[in-house]
Motif scaffolding. Structure first.
Motif, short mmCIF file in Angstrom:
data_model
loop_
_atom_site.label_atom_id
_atom_site.label_comp_id
_atom_site.label_asym_id
_atom_site.label_seq_id
_atom_site.Cartn_x
_atom_site.Cartn_y
_atom_site.Cartn_z
N ASP A 1 6.77 2.51 19.62
CA ASP A 1 5.43 2.55 19.94
C ASP A 1 4.62 2.38 18.58
O ASP A 1 3.73 1.63 18.24
N ASP A 2 5.16 2.95 17.64
CA ASP A 2 4.69 3.10 16.37
C ASP A 2 5.17 2.18 15.32
O ASP A 2 5.06 2.54 14.06
N VAL A 3 5.70 1.13 15.58
CA VAL A 3 6.55 0.17 14.68
C VAL A 3 5.78 0.04 13.49
O VAL A 3 6.20 -0.31 12.44
N THR A 4 4.41 -0.51 13.65
CA THR A 4 3.47 -0.99 12.89
C THR A 4 2.65 0.06 11.91
O THR A 4 1.81 -0.25 10.90
N LYS A 5 3.14 1.26 12.18
CA LYS A 5 2.23 2.52 11.51
C LYS A 5 2.94 3.18 10.69
O LYS A 5 2.13 4.40 10.50
N LYS A 6 4.07 3.04 10.04
CA LYS A 6 4.84 3.71 9.01
C LYS A 6 4.21 3.87 7.67
O LYS A 6 3.64 2.83 7.19
N ASP A 7 4.07 4.93 7.11
CA ASP A 7 3.37 5.22 5.86
C ASP A 7 4.54 4.63 4.67
O ASP A 7 5.49 4.67 5.03
N GLU A 8 3.89 4.77 3.45
CA GLU A 8 4.86 4.20 2.44
C GLU A 8 5.90 5.00 1.94
O GLU A 8 6.99 4.65 1.64
N ALA A 9 5.95 6.28 2.12
CA ALA A 9 6.92 7.39 2.20
C ALA A 9 8.17 6.94 3.04
O ALA A 9 9.33 7.12 2.60
N PHE A 10 7.90 6.70 4.23
CA PHE A 10 8.80 6.07 5.01
C PHE A 10 9.87 4.92 4.65
O PHE A 10 10.86 4.92 4.40
N TRP A 11 8.79 3.94 3.90
CA TRP A 11 9.31 2.52 3.73
C TRP A 11 10.06 2.97 2.31
O TRP A 11 11.17 2.17 2.17
N PHE A 12 9.66 3.73 1.50
CA PHE A 12 10.47 3.96 0.19
C PHE A 12 11.84 4.78 0.47
O PHE A 12 12.72 4.40 -0.34
N LYS A 13 11.63 5.47 1.47
CA LYS A 13 13.15 6.03 1.93
C LYS A 13 14.26 4.84 2.28
O LYS A 13 15.27 5.14 1.73
N TYR A 14 13.72 4.11 2.96
CA TYR A 14 14.74 2.96 3.28
C TYR A 14 15.00 1.90 2.37
O TYR A 14 16.04 1.08 2.16
N ARG A 15 13.90 1.46 1.67
CA ARG A 15 14.04 0.31 0.56
C ARG A 15 14.83 0.83 -0.72
O ARG A 15 15.66 0.37 -1.11
N GLY A 16 14.70 2.32 -0.86
CA GLY A 16 15.49 2.81 -2.04
C GLY A 16 14.87 2.27 -3.37
O GLY A 16 15.22 2.73 -4.41
N ASP A 17 13.89 1.50 -3.23
CA ASP A 17 13.13 1.11 -4.55
C ASP A 17 11.65 0.78 -4.19
O ASP A 17 11.22 0.50 -2.93
N THR A 18 10.72 0.62 -5.08
CA THR A 18 9.51 -0.03 -4.98
C THR A 18 9.47 -1.48 -4.50
O THR A 18 10.54 -2.06 -5.02
N LEU A 19 8.67 -2.17 -3.90
CA LEU A 19 8.60 -3.41 -4.00
C LEU A 19 8.16 -4.15 -5.20
O LEU A 19 7.60 -3.52 -6.16
N SER A 20 8.69 -5.53 -5.52
CA SER A 20 8.36 -6.08 -6.83
C SER A 20 6.89 -6.48 -6.75
O SER A 20 6.04 -6.53 -5.73
N GLU A 21 6.41 -6.78 -7.97
CA GLU A 21 5.08 -7.26 -8.01
C GLU A 21 4.74 -8.58 -7.18
O GLU A 21 3.74 -8.48 -6.48
N LYS A 22 5.68 -9.37 -7.25
CA LYS A 22 5.46 -10.56 -6.24
C LYS A 22 5.58 -10.34 -4.91
O LYS A 22 4.70 -10.82 -4.06
N GLU A 23 6.22 -9.00 -4.26
CA GLU A 23 6.27 -8.89 -3.28
C GLU A 23 4.96 -8.14 -2.79
O GLU A 23 4.48 -8.42 -1.50
#
Length: 846
Positions: free
Chosen positions: A413-435
């Motif tokens: 239900d909250d698929v589009t409401k995750k914060d940056e801490a959540f994303w960083f956990k799974y990316r393992g890195d920050t997004l590139s400048e281009k991204e």
């Protein structure tokens, strides 16, 4: 003390070969002496010893990390073989990264990769390098002379023999999480990018496009999913997070996991919804040519790099590429593959990487590269790059059957409401400048251009419903055509989830330009349990209905299919007023049940009448009927997967036949005039058989116990009208006249086999050859009860066969072909020419 000392001597002997700096030799010796003085037990001593040994070994290791790229395109090169000067081996991962470790100094690295020049690089005193390899023109030679048996065949045969062991979905229970990224950019030739003079010679629009593409992608999507799998076939996947540039809509949440097969071990591999014969399937060496291109090492195991492609003269949908086979279990360690024959709309390449986890080989990364040949930004084709990283993999975890329901994939239900801490956990890195720039710019454009509303159009095609504020418009109500009504113009709508997620109210109205009659209806539906598919529905309609055809509420014709062409031939309709209550639920996992009760008033619109014998002296010729019915409808779709998003639910195709059944009991109560029981059964299935094509069958049979007018009988569906423009159909008789036969006991079979382009393919010209056969049987127990119209029964059996050549011409997303059919057997016409029919076949290509 002597015992311990003698043991110490043995340990010293075993450690002598290890390269240890003089400083750490002294420290190591001091610790041992102190241990002996304190009279530490043997158990404690061994614990200290092994801990120190691991530290000493790490200290004595030399490590070089780096990345391997294509010198020209700067793209990362996966699975490059690397050997250092000490004969230690390594392989780049799917992103071109590598790490090589040695107990001795690493002075040089040798890189070898199929299709590239071998390179040797001096790496003394370096900890990280970027190796650039130069590509060569590489083409697998079909006529390589191999003495005796091809040695690659022995390896491939071992892989085939072990494929079920290494296929996770055939041998393991597992769970994992995955981070998925998909971006679309422009495919600009590096020869242009690296040459300012060439860029300056381009027109202004192309220069602006290149400037934009250097700083942004055109589209970027990320998602995080978790998946659980339990033998033999229970699967559940949930999309935890999704982020799409320019959109809040979650329709695309599942794209990344649907592009290619999860594992490279299935008999037929799926890439972009196309199926290809697997090069490691049974007897694949009869279809594919294999060649050992390179040999490297992974620890103590040997890795064979084997190229593959279809043999010349073999016409089938196959792949070409490279397999990296590890001799530890003869398992696929890495694979690079793409279609051997170019697809018209796109070019695609897949890459998969496996690792040994808890003694089982398991995919850890899946990459897909897609070149969209018909989509461009100015003069540059669009390029899609998809990557899936599998993380937190657990082999044979503790799973319970109750964790798996009919819904196999759903969106949180909250698929589009995750914060940056959540994303960083799974990316393992920050997004590139281009991204980051892509999200910033495309989100702004999406908001300004209202992308979310525009993407609703795509969702409408999938569901047949267009969201419009508090209502959903029923797209299938707008325009239709049939021979009785002419153009049927109308509109329909239902309340949307903005009004309520539990119930909906809707209605429709329509007008026929040929019969000049207004039709209308409405319904109320309430969801009692979404998980168990429990719903209650009440409906009313005043419309026209075709006689002799059983309608299944659970049967849906595929969107834009040839089966829908049958609507053009509807030339006989009856006025119908109907009220119905329907209760649906799901049981036994794959069985869907509909219980219903209705009252129906039918008025015949042609000359047909039913002889209703009142007594020996009185017989009524009746054209108006009232039916009261109760009954049940069943749909059994074994192992069918159901996907639930925030906005809609839909079922994926199952590899097993879907079974339909309906029982209708007519009552002579509640104003009902006729008592009867009607049974109808239906099933259909299309198969994909390697090297043969796609056979498909449709079977329907039924019978009636009791007496009723012809509107409750069966008419075997005919779609032949002499002197009319004819379009081919599916699941119908192509040479039978509409309403030529009526029966109260019947059976029909429609079979078609699509060879695809297996029989003929010349560059871009790839017509599809289809053979068809239809057989019908029917009988009518009391034909004397029916009058006013001429019809036949079919107790002698009806037969027809035909051949179609589809995909001869293409225009946009439509394809055109031709089919010819012949009617034979007891019901063939006297003139041979009347038994033939030629029709145009229509198809759709996306």
């Amino acid at each position: 003390m002597r015992l311990k000392f003698s043991f110490l001597i043995k340990l010293n002997v075993s450690l002598n070969p290890v390269v240890i700096s003089q400083k750490y030799e002294i420290v190591f010796a001091e610790i041992i002496v102190n241990s002996l003085r304190k009279n530490i037990t043997l158990k404690h001593f061994l614990s200290i010893l092994f801990g120190l040994f691991s530290l000493v070994t790490i200290y004595g290791q030399n490590t070089i990390k780096g990345k391997v790229i294509d010198e020209k395109t700067k793209e990362a090169l996966p699975f490059v073989n690397i050997i250092d000067n000490n004969n230690n081996g390594a392989t780049t991962d799917i992103d071109g990264n590598f790490s090589i470790v040695s107990t001795k100094s690493i002075n040089s690295l040798k890189f070898s990769y199929v299709g590239y020049q071998v390179a040797e690089i001096n790496v003394s005193n370096q900890q990280y390098i970027v190796a650039k390899l130069t590509s060569t023109s590489y083409e697998l030679n079909e006529f390589v002379l191999l003495p005796g048996e091809n040695p690659a065949h022995r390896i491939i045969n071992n892989v085939v023999a072990n494929r079920k062991i290494h296929n996770p979905e055939k041998s393991l229970d597992f769970k994992y999480e995955s981070y998925n990224k998909l971006y679309i950019t422009g495919a600009v030739d590096t020869a242009i990018l690296n040459n300012p003079e060439k860029i300056s010679s381009l027109d202004t629009n192309n220069q602006k496009a290149i400037e934009f593409l250097e700083k942004h992608h055109l589209f970027l999507m990320e998602s995080v999913t978790e998946r659980k799998y339990m033998q033999p076939d229970k699967s559940y996947e949930k999309v935890l997070a999704s982020r799409v540039s320019g959109l809040q809509n979650n329709t695309f949440s599942l794209i990344a996991t649907e592009i290619q097969s999860f594992s490279f071990y299935e008999e037929m591999l799926t890439v972009m919804d196309n199926s290809y014969l697997n090069p490691i399937s049974v007897n694949s060496s009869n279809k594919y040519f294999f060649l050992i291109e390179d040999t490297t090492f992974s620890g103590s195991d040997t890795v064979f790099v084997i190229s593959f492609r279809p043999k010349k003269g073999k016409n089938f949908k196959g792949l070409k590429g490279l397999l990296y086979i590890n001799t530890n279990g003869f398992a696929v360690q890495n694979v690079i593959a793409e279609p051997a024959q170019e697809e018209e709309g796109f070019g695609v390449k897949i890459q998969q990487q496996y690792e040994k986890i808890e003694n089982s080989w398991f995919p850890v990364q899946l990459n897909t590269t897609i070149l969209f040949k018909t989509a461009q930004i100015n003069d540059f084709k669009m390029l899609g790059i998809g990557k899936s990283y599998l993380k937190n993999i657990e082999i044979n975890p503790d799973l319970n059957k109750k964790e798996f329901g009919i819904i196999t994939t759903e969106v949180a239900d909250d698929v589009t409401k995750k914060d940056e801490a959540f994303w960083f956990k799974y990316r393992g890195d920050t997004l590139s400048e281009k991204e980051q720039a892509t999200y910033h710019v495309i989100d702004s454009v999406g908001k300004a251009e209202n992308f979310d509303k525009k993407i609703t159009g795509l969702e409408a095609l999938l569901t047949g419903k267009l969201k419009w504020g508090y209502v959903n418009l029923d797209l299938n109500r707008f325009v239709k055509y049939n021979d009785y009504e002419g153009f049927r113009l109308g509109a329909g709508l239902h309340t949307s989830s903005k009004v309520s997620k539990v119930f909906s109210i809707g209605g429709y109205a329509a007008y026929g330009t040929k019969d000049k009659t207004v039709k209308y209806g409405g319904d109320f539906n309430t969801i009692i349990s979404k998980q168990s598919d429990i719903e209650l529905n009440f409906s009313y309609q005043k419309d026209v209905v075709e006689p002799g055809v059983v309608q299944f509420n659970s049967y849906e014709k595929p969107l834009l299919s040839a089966a829908s062409n049958r609507n053009f031939y509807l030339s006989r309709m009856n006025d119908n007023e109907k009220m119905e209550a329907r209760f649906q639920f799901r049981t036994l996992r794959y069985l869907k049940v509909f219980l219903f009760a209705n009252q129906e008033k039918v008025s015949v619109t042609n000359n047909y009448f039913y002889r209703n014998k009142i007594d020996d002296n009185t017989t009524l010729f009746v054209q108006d009927y009232t039916f009261a019915e109760v009954g049940a409808e069943f749909k059994y779709a074994f192992k069918q997967k159901v996907i639930q998003t925030l906005n809609y639910k839909y079922a994926k195709a199952t590899k097993y036949p879907i079974l339909y059944a309906k029982v209708e009991q007519g009552l002579n109560q509640a104003d009902g005039d006729y008592e009867y029981t009607r049974f109808t059964f239906r099933t259909e299935k299309q198969f994909n058989i390697k090297n043969i094509g796609k056979p498909k069958f449709f079977i329907e049979t039924g019978f009636i116990v009791g007496d009723a007018p012809i509107v409750k009988m069966n008419t075997s569906i005919g779609t032949f009208k002499p002197k009319n423009f004819l379009v081919a159909t599916e699941n119908a008789f192509e040479t039978m006249l509409p309403y030529e036969f009526f029966s109260d006991r019947f059976a029909s079979l429609h079979f078609r086999h699509n060879f695809g382009s297996l029989l003929l393919k010349i560059k871009k010209f790839a017509p599809e050859f289809v053979v068809t056969t239809s057989v019908g049987y029917g009988d009518l127990s009391k034909p004397q009860n029916h009058g006013g119209v001429v019809f036949k029964t079919m107790e002698k059996g009806f037969y027809e066969s035909g051949i179609a050549i589809n995909n001869i011409l293409k225009a946009n997303f439509s394809t055109f072909g031709v089919s010819a059919h012949y009617r034979y057997g007891p019901y063939q016409f006297k003139k041979a020419s009347e038994n033939f029919t030629v029709k145009m076949s229509l198809g759709y290509s996306f």
